[in-house]
Design a protein around this motif. Structure first.
Motif, PDB file in Angstrom:
ATOM      1  N   ASP A 190       4.677   8.568  -6.237  1.00 55.74           N
ATOM      2  CA  ASP A 190       3.527   9.392  -6.602  1.00 55.74           C
ATOM      3  C   ASP A 190       3.734  10.771  -6.007  1.00 55.74           C
ATOM      4  O   ASP A 190       4.351  10.916  -4.932  1.00 55.74           O
ATOM      5  CB  ASP A 190       2.240   8.764  -6.062  1.00 55.74           C
ATOM      6  N   GLU A 191       3.264  11.814  -6.693  1.00 54.84           N
ATOM      7  CA  GLU A 191       3.386  13.165  -6.153  1.00 54.84           C
ATOM      8  C   GLU A 191       2.149  13.974  -6.502  1.00 54.84           C
ATOM      9  O   GLU A 191       1.409  13.637  -7.427  1.00 54.84           O
ATOM     10  CB  GLU A 191       4.634  13.868  -6.696  1.00 54.84           C
ATOM     11  N   THR A 217       5.371   6.850  -1.484  1.00 57.35           N
ATOM     12  CA  THR A 217       6.024   5.718  -2.147  1.00 57.35           C
ATOM     13  C   THR A 217       5.362   4.392  -1.751  1.00 57.35           C
ATOM     14  O   THR A 217       4.593   4.329  -0.787  1.00 57.35           O
ATOM     15  CB  THR A 217       7.519   5.654  -1.785  1.00 57.35           C
ATOM     16  N   ARG A 218       5.673   3.371  -2.503  1.00 56.42           N
ATOM     17  CA  ARG A 218       5.316   1.990  -2.161  1.00 56.42           C
ATOM     18  C   ARG A 218       6.438   1.095  -2.673  1.00 56.42           C
ATOM     19  O   ARG A 218       7.301   1.535  -3.447  1.00 56.42           O
ATOM     20  CB  ARG A 218       3.973   1.592  -2.783  1.00 56.42           C
ATOM     21  N   TYR A 219       6.447  -0.156  -2.232  1.00 52.78           N
ATOM     22  CA  TYR A 219       7.547  -1.046  -2.613  1.00 52.78           C
ATOM     23  C   TYR A 219       6.997  -2.331  -3.226  1.00 52.78           C
ATOM     24  O   TYR A 219       5.820  -2.682  -3.061  1.00 52.78           O
ATOM     25  CB  TYR A 219       8.443  -1.364  -1.411  1.00 52.78           C
ATOM     26  N   ILE A 220       7.883  -3.039  -3.925  1.00 55.01           N
ATOM     27  CA  ILE A 220       7.498  -4.302  -4.566  1.00 55.01           C
ATOM     28  C   ILE A 220       7.552  -5.416  -3.526  1.00 55.01           C
ATOM     29  O   ILE A 220       8.587  -5.652  -2.908  1.00 55.01           O
ATOM     30  CB  ILE A 220       8.445  -4.635  -5.736  1.00 55.01           C
ATOM     31  N   SER A 221       6.424  -6.083  -3.327  1.00 55.97           N
ATOM     32  CA  SER A 221       6.401  -7.211  -2.401  1.00 55.97           C
ATOM     33  C   SER A 221       6.551  -8.546  -3.127  1.00 55.97           C
ATOM     34  O   SER A 221       6.892  -9.556  -2.522  1.00 55.97           O
ATOM     35  CB  SER A 221       5.102  -7.213  -1.590  1.00 55.97           C
ATOM     36  N   LEU A 222       6.284  -8.569  -4.439  1.00 52.57           N
ATOM     37  CA  LEU A 222       6.443  -9.794  -5.218  1.00 52.57           C
ATOM     38  C   LEU A 222       6.781  -9.424  -6.659  1.00 52.57           C
ATOM     39  O   LEU A 222       6.007  -8.747  -7.328  1.00 52.57           O
ATOM     40  CB  LEU A 222       5.149 -10.614  -5.177  1.00 52.57           C
ATOM     41  N   GLN A 223       7.962  -9.842  -7.125  1.00 49.20           N
ATOM     42  CA  GLN A 223       8.386  -9.552  -8.489  1.00 49.20           C
ATOM     43  C   GLN A 223       7.574 -10.366  -9.492  1.00 49.20           C
ATOM     44  O   GLN A 223       7.232 -11.527  -9.227  1.00 49.20           O
ATOM     45  CB  GLN A 223       9.876  -9.871  -8.651  1.00 49.20           C
ATOM     46  N   PRO A 224       7.263  -9.791 -10.659  1.00 46.87           N
ATOM     47  CA  PRO A 224       6.536 -10.557 -11.667  1.00 46.87           C
ATOM     48  C   PRO A 224       7.420 -11.639 -12.274  1.00 46.87           C
ATOM     49  O   PRO A 224       8.653 -11.553 -12.226  1.00 46.87           O
ATOM     50  CB  PRO A 224       6.167  -9.489 -12.708  1.00 46.87           C
ATOM     51  N   ALA A 225       6.787 -12.675 -12.831  1.00 43.97           N
ATOM     52  CA  ALA A 225       7.525 -13.759 -13.467  1.00 43.97           C
ATOM     53  C   ALA A 225       6.692 -14.349 -14.588  1.00 43.97           C
ATOM     54  O   ALA A 225       5.457 -14.256 -14.576  1.00 43.97           O
ATOM     55  CB  ALA A 225       7.871 -14.845 -12.445  1.00 43.97           C
ATOM     56  N   ASN A 226       7.372 -14.924 -15.576  1.00 47.35           N
ATOM     57  CA  ASN A 226       6.710 -15.649 -16.678  1.00 47.35           C
ATOM     58  C   ASN A 226       5.667 -14.798 -17.393  1.00 47.35           C
ATOM     59  O   ASN A 226       4.533 -15.207 -17.591  1.00 47.35           O
ATOM     60  CB  ASN A 226       6.060 -16.939 -16.147  1.00 47.35           C
ATOM     61  N   ASP A 227       6.057 -13.583 -17.743  1.00 43.10           N
ATOM     62  CA  ASP A 227       5.184 -12.652 -18.484  1.00 43.10           C
ATOM     63  C   ASP A 227       3.965 -12.221 -17.688  1.00 43.10           C
ATOM     64  O   ASP A 227       2.917 -11.891 -18.267  1.00 43.10           O
ATOM     65  CB  ASP A 227       4.734 -13.262 -19.824  1.00 43.10           C
ATOM     66  N   GLY A 228       4.076 -12.192 -16.384  1.00 41.34           N
ATOM     67  CA  GLY A 228       3.003 -11.655 -15.554  1.00 41.34           C
ATOM     68  C   GLY A 228       2.939 -10.143 -15.669  1.00 41.34           C
ATOM     69  O   GLY A 228       3.824  -9.499 -16.249  1.00 41.34           O
ATOM     70  N   VAL A 229       1.892  -9.545 -15.116  1.00 45.57           N
ATOM     71  CA  VAL A 229       1.701  -8.091 -15.185  1.00 45.57           C
ATOM     72  C   VAL A 229       2.868  -7.380 -14.521  1.00 45.57           C
ATOM     73  O   VAL A 229       3.279  -7.721 -13.404  1.00 45.57           O
ATOM     74  CB  VAL A 229       0.375  -7.691 -14.505  1.00 45.57           C
ATOM     75  N   ALA A 230       3.430  -6.371 -15.233  1.00 42.05           N
ATOM     76  CA  ALA A 230       4.585  -5.635 -14.723  1.00 42.05           C
ATOM     77  C   ALA A 230       4.203  -4.776 -13.523  1.00 42.05           C
ATOM     78  O   ALA A 230       3.014  -4.500 -13.280  1.00 42.05           O
ATOM     79  CB  ALA A 230       5.169  -4.763 -15.830  1.00 42.05           C
ATOM     80  N   CYS A 231       5.215  -4.343 -12.793  1.00 41.60           N
ATOM     81  CA  CYS A 231       4.966  -3.526 -11.605  1.00 41.60           C
ATOM     82  C   CYS A 231       4.554  -2.101 -11.987  1.00 41.60           C
ATOM     83  O   CYS A 231       5.072  -1.543 -12.953  1.00 41.60           O
ATOM     84  CB  CYS A 231       6.213  -3.477 -10.725  1.00 41.60           C
ATOM     85  N   THR A 262       0.849  -1.189   0.000  1.00 38.87           N
ATOM     86  CA  THR A 262       0.000   0.000   0.000  1.00 38.87           C
ATOM     87  C   THR A 262       0.887   1.243   0.000  1.00 38.87           C
ATOM     88  O   THR A 262       2.074   1.181   0.342  1.00 38.87           O
ATOM     89  CB  THR A 262      -0.919   0.018   1.229  1.00 38.87           C
ATOM     90  N   TRP A 263       0.303   2.372  -0.368  1.00 36.94           N
ATOM     91  CA  TRP A 263       1.069   3.627  -0.391  1.00 36.94           C
ATOM     92  C   TRP A 263       1.459   4.045   1.030  1.00 36.94           C
ATOM     93  O   TRP A 263       0.712   3.823   1.986  1.00 36.94           O
ATOM     94  CB  TRP A 263       0.246   4.762  -1.018  1.00 36.94           C
ATOM     95  N   SER A 264       2.636   4.640   1.133  1.00 33.56           N
ATOM     96  CA  SER A 264       3.040   5.243   2.404  1.00 33.56           C
ATOM     97  C   SER A 264       2.248   6.529   2.614  1.00 33.56           C
ATOM     98  O   SER A 264       1.602   7.033   1.676  1.00 33.56           O
ATOM     99  CB  SER A 264       4.537   5.559   2.366  1.00 33.56           C
ATOM    100  N   PRO A 265       2.255   7.117   3.829  1.00 34.25           N
ATOM    101  CA  PRO A 265       1.626   8.428   4.021  1.00 34.25           C
ATOM    102  C   PRO A 265       2.324   9.482   3.169  1.00 34.25           C
ATOM    103  O   PRO A 265       3.498   9.329   2.796  1.00 34.25           O
ATOM    104  CB  PRO A 265       1.829   8.704   5.517  1.00 34.25           C
TER     105      PRO A 265
END
Length: 332
Positions: free
Chosen positions: A322-323, A303-317, A283-286
């Protein structure tokens, strides 16, 4: 039901005998395997192939401490009045200890007791552990008409209480022994531990739940290691092939369940499925402080961070920053 009982109410003779005479027995639920009339005994080879690869199951795939692997196979030949495990029923203490900890002693004692008390078990055999998710092993065994069913269980390692297996596979059809059967296997939950991921700490399910199949959408929690909402069905995580042996040869089975020598089983390896895995983000930070000169429009960021990298042509991050415009802070 009331109408059935009024017609079939027993008097001086036994209830079941009277129902048979009146033709009412067919109204009762029946769960009986066809009687096997095959003569003598048959010898088979059980070949187990792990299909648990990182391409097929990329989410949280265990790479170390420990890496993806399989426990020894615990298998039983038996009659229809015994089950080592059953879907939608409660797992025994032995199955619980085996699926949670890999400890087989209690499970073996349960099987032995069933064989002694009700003579429903003919034999128990095993195959070695597999030290990778895609390895292979096999074991030979024999069956008789009275004990023509095969059941087995293999623990998924690591996992809370997950396993694969077969319940009461009948190797007999009428007066004939079947030549070969192959089944895809899917993960199951023993219903004794509530962990969501392969490496979850012990979290006992109270009260205990029944044995269920794990699917791409059940349990419906994003943290679940097998949760792939884009898939209609999970790919098979393993496969078993049971083949009738010619002649009287049966190989010597390992006495030590910890042995890890693998036995080739022909062309059983198949191409591995590439399961797409979409990116997952937090989720987004404050929002941060608004930066800028007093009297002018400023900007603030989150900001937010990646919790799971995409694989095998999955949806990109998506974007991780954000501003938006704001009135600068600390201005009089």
């Amino acid at each position: 039901m009331e109408k059935l009982m009024s017609v079939c109410k027993p008097s001086q003779v036994s209830w079941l005998a009277l129902l048979a005479v009146l033709g009412c027995a067919s109204a009762l639920p029946v769960d009986v395997d066809p009687v096997c009339t095959a003569g003598g005994h048959a010898k088979y080879r059980l070949a187990f192939t792990g299909k648990w690869s990182q391409t097929a199951f990329p989410k949280q795939y265990p790479l170390f401490r420990p890496p993806a692997q399989w426990s020894p196979i615990i298998a039983v030949t038996h009659s229809s009045d015994y089950h080592i495990w059953r879907r939608n029923e409660y797992a025994s203490t032995g199955v619980r200890e085996f699926t949670e900890k890999g400890e087989a002693w209690t499970l073996m004692k349960e099987v032995e007791s069933a064989g002694e008390k009700i003579q429903s078990v003919y034999g128990i055999f095993s195959a070695p552990a597999i030290t990778s998710g895609t390895g292979q092993n096999s074991a030979d065994f024999e069956v008789f008409a009275r004990h023509s069913l095969l059941s087995f269980i293999v623990r998924i390692v690591p996992s809370p209480d997950w396993f694969v297996g077969v319940d009461s596979l009948n190797l007999c059809e009428g007066d004939q022994w079947k030549e070969q059967l192959s089944l895809d296997l899917y993960p199951r939950d023993a219903g004794t531990d509530s962990g969501f991921t392969f490496s979850s700490p012990n979290f006992a399910t109270i009260p205990q739940d029944t044995v269920t199949e794990i699917t791409s959408s059940f349990p419906s929690h994003p943290a679940n290691s097998f949760y792939y909402p884009r898939l209609k069905h999970l790919p098979p995580i393993a496969r078993v092939t049971v083949t009738k042996l010619k002649g009287n040869h049966i190989m010597n089975l390992p006495k030590d369940l910890s042995q890890s020598n693998l036995i080739p089983i022909g062309n059983e390896i198949e191409s591995l499925t590439n399961t797409p895995l979409d990116c997952e983000v937090s989720t987004w930070s404050p929002w941060g402080l608004c930066k800028g000169k007093c009297g002018q429009t400023g900007t603030k960021h989150r900001t937010r961070y990646i919790s799971l990298q995409p694989a095998n042509d999955g949806v990109a991050c998506p974007n991780l920053e954000d501003e938006k415009e704001c009135e600068p802070d600390n201005c009089v």
